[in-house]
Design a protein around this motif. Structure first.
Motif, PDB file in Angstrom:
ATOM      1  N   ILE A 166      18.190 -49.663  41.598  1.00 31.15           N
ATOM      2  CA  ILE A 166      18.348 -48.652  42.813  1.00 31.15           C
ATOM      3  C   ILE A 166      17.584 -47.229  42.105  1.00 31.15           C
ATOM      4  CG2 ILE A 166      19.948 -46.993  43.798  1.00 31.15           C
ATOM      5  CD1 ILE A 166      22.246 -49.145  43.480  1.00 31.15           C
ATOM      6  N   VAL A 167      16.768 -46.761  42.982  1.00 30.87           N
ATOM      7  CA  VAL A 167      16.072 -45.692  42.620  1.00 30.87           C
ATOM      8  C   VAL A 167      16.691 -44.676  43.014  1.00 30.87           C
ATOM      9  CG1 VAL A 167      13.543 -44.654  43.020  1.00 30.87           C
ATOM     10  CG2 VAL A 167      13.705 -47.167  42.173  1.00 30.87           C
ATOM     11  N   VAL A 168      16.653 -43.345  42.363  1.00 28.34           N
ATOM     12  CA  VAL A 168      17.155 -42.187  42.792  1.00 28.34           C
ATOM     13  C   VAL A 168      16.292 -41.184  42.566  1.00 28.34           C
ATOM     14  CG1 VAL A 168      19.314 -40.404  42.443  1.00 28.34           C
ATOM     15  CG2 VAL A 168      19.620 -42.943  42.319  1.00 28.34           C
ATOM     16  N   VAL A 169      15.995 -39.900  43.378  1.00 27.01           N
ATOM     17  CA  VAL A 169      15.165 -39.176  43.132  1.00 27.01           C
ATOM     18  C   VAL A 169      15.917 -37.665  43.053  1.00 27.01           C
ATOM     19  CG1 VAL A 169      12.819 -37.735  43.710  1.00 27.01           C
ATOM     20  CG2 VAL A 169      13.039 -40.418  43.949  1.00 27.01           C
ATOM     21  N   GLN A 170      16.078 -37.101  42.203  1.00 26.50           N
ATOM     22  CA  GLN A 170      16.773 -35.759  42.244  1.00 26.50           C
ATOM     23  C   GLN A 170      16.127 -34.675  41.240  1.00 26.50           C
ATOM     24  OE1 GLN A 170      21.050 -36.506  41.485  1.00 26.50           O
ATOM     25  NE2 GLN A 170      20.738 -36.810  39.409  1.00 26.50           N
ATOM     26  N   PRO A 171      15.796 -33.546  41.788  1.00 25.42           N
ATOM     27  CA  PRO A 171      16.104 -33.326  43.543  1.00 25.42           C
ATOM     28  C   PRO A 171      14.817 -34.372  44.156  1.00 25.42           C
ATOM     29  CG  PRO A 171      15.131 -31.328  42.360  1.00 25.42           C
ATOM     30  CD  PRO A 171      15.553 -32.356  41.271  1.00 25.42           C
ATOM     31  N   LEU A 179      22.350 -35.659  44.359  1.00 29.05           N
ATOM     32  CA  LEU A 179      23.550 -36.153  44.548  1.00 29.05           C
ATOM     33  C   LEU A 179      24.480 -35.470  44.036  1.00 29.05           C
ATOM     34  CD1 LEU A 179      21.701 -38.734  44.561  1.00 29.05           C
ATOM     35  CD2 LEU A 179      23.650 -40.148  43.605  1.00 29.05           C
ATOM     36  N   ALA A 180      25.644 -35.283  44.730  1.00 30.76           N
ATOM     37  CA  ALA A 180      26.989 -34.543  44.425  1.00 30.76           C
ATOM     38  C   ALA A 180      27.680 -35.302  43.210  1.00 30.76           C
ATOM     39  CB  ALA A 180      27.796 -34.405  45.566  1.00 30.76           C
ATOM     40  N   PRO A 181      28.622 -34.764  42.575  1.00 29.78           N
ATOM     41  CA  PRO A 181      28.916 -35.334  41.353  1.00 29.78           C
ATOM     42  C   PRO A 181      29.744 -36.492  41.671  1.00 29.78           C
ATOM     43  CG  PRO A 181      29.122 -32.923  40.869  1.00 29.78           C
ATOM     44  CD  PRO A 181      28.654 -33.067  42.409  1.00 29.78           C
TER      45      PRO A 181
END
Length: 425
Positions: A166-171, A179-181
């Motif tokens: 799963i790829v996440v980009v933050q910000p 993502l919120a905690p």
């Protein structure tokens, strides 16, 4: 001649790109509100100590470490410690920028035909980067209900038998959302339960928006005094330390102790404003056994290429040590341009800037009386270049994306032309 399906069948530009190229060939004067290269917006730092780093005995002998020079990895570990996260130098792999980091991550985690899940909307580069490695891309939805959040029901449905990460980009780019905690914990638990890795792109993590613009939504109207376009927002303020963990301005990270194998990606392109130096990294987190196994295999992959030049590895500790001055200038530029957007929303209620946590871009929602293509072509007629939302796979329209590091005078004029276009249509 038959070419691989990993490269595009046709390289013809889309209609919007072709029109922008034609305007430039014709010498038309345009305001480019998409410019995100700090070296072209007056933000690029004076590169420190290059002659010292790029000369002497250290470069006289070729003795590469596939993981990267120890001094460079120790500097990256200190960078993550400054952000409040413990990452050991032995869990860091240097790469020639973040795109190569993605390529290594996809090679490490997925066989040809297997899949990675990527957020939508987000980077348009995921598909070609994954395709070049023979990996499929499956989108999962970031939903908008006044703030951006992961649609976990959609994500669960997207996880098929061939999913590997799963790829996440933050910000996120371009939504600017993190993502919120509780979302971060839930996603990590989901990845661990389903045997998936997490790839977290955190290149913009040092650029939190000022508090008055974070989660502002409709409150973007009439926030503060807009800075004059002629104010010296490009001047270099005193070097500022990075946001302290827990002070409310630091953005979240997937670095540190994690339930699932996690690869955190970043690099000096954004952290230091040095895209021309092509130096990035992967910081590996997660359960100890999985982390060691991943680092060993990443070391094997890196040894095939040895792509990070020795001068960049030697200079990287000093680049990171001097990042504060660049980041302070960039945050000042972002804050000033957000003030101008807030003023525009106050004057023109049909405009809305969607709230965000950080990053270098803003998403502007336009009136639905015209479609997205109509608005972007109208703006091109007025000499203003913006990115259409469909470039980033927004499921709402019409929206356009603007860069927040554009110099103040052209930014003010470009937004003024956008306001006039809305008023006239």
């Amino acid at each position: 001649m038959r070419f691989s399906s990993r490269v595009p069948f046709t390289l013809a530009p889309n209609d919007w790109s072709a029109r922008v190229a034609a305007l430039r060939r014709a010498g038309a004067t345009t305001i480019d509100l998409t410019e995100a290269n700090p070296t072209r917006t007056g933000l690029g730092p004076g590169v420190p100590a290059l002659p010292a780093a790029w000369s002497g005995a250290a470069l006289a002998r070729y003795d590469p470490d596939p993981l990267g020079a120890v001094g460079a990895r120790e500097a990256i570990a200190r960078y993550h410690a400054d952000r409040g996260h413990s990452v050991g130098p032995d869990a860091i792999v240097l790469t020639a920028g973040t795109s190569e980091a993605y390529a290594h991550a996809f090679r490490l985690l997925a066989d040809p035909g297997e899949a990675v899940l990527v957020p939508q909307p987000s980077y348009p580069l995921f598909v070609p980067l994954a395709r070049a490695e023979g990996v499929a891309v499956v989108p999962y939805r970031l939903a908008w209900d006044g703030r951006w959040h992961v649609d976990f029901a959609n994500l669960e449905q997207a996880i098929g038998p061939r999913a590997r990460a799963i790829v996440v980009v933050q910000p996120n780019h371009p939504t600017g959302s993190c993502l919120a905690p509780d979302e971060q914990r839930r996603l990590a638990e989901l990845a661990a339960r389903r045997g998936l890795a997490i790839v977290s792109d955190e290149v913009f993590a040092d650029f939190a928006w000022p508090a008055e613009f974070r989660g502002a939504g409709e409150g973007f109207r009439n926030l503060g005094r807009p800075r004059r376009a002629t104010e010296a927002v490009t001047s270099a303020p005193a070097p500022a330390p990075p946001p302290a963990p827990g002070d409310g301005s630091a953005l979240p990270s997937f670095a540190g102790e994690r339930e699932a194998l996690t690869l955190v990606l970043s690099g000096v392109s954004k952290v230091c404003g040095l895209p021309q130096m092509k130096a990035g990294w992967i910081a590996v987190a997660g359960p100890a056994a999985a982390r060691r196994a991943a680092v060993q295999r990443l070391e094997w992959l890196a040894d095939l290429f040895l792509s990070v030049a020795a001068p960049a590895q030697l200079a990287l500790p000093e680049w990171l040590a001097h990042r504060g001055a660049f980041q302070a200038r960039a945050r000042a530029r972002i804050a000033g341009n957000l003030e101008q957007l807030a003023a525009a929303c106050g004057r023109t209620p049909a405009l809305t800037v969607l709230p965000a946590d950080g990053g270098w871009t803003a998403v502007v929602r336009l009136p639905a009386r015209r479609d997205e293509a109509g608005w972007t072509n109208e703006l091109l007629d007025r000499g203003v270049i913006v990115h259409p939302g469909h470039f980033h796979d927004f499921d709402m329209e019409p929206v356009v994306v603007v860069s927040l590091i554009v110099p103040p005078e052209p930014f003010v004029e470009g937004i003024a032309r956008l306001e006039r276009a809305v008023a006239d249509n």
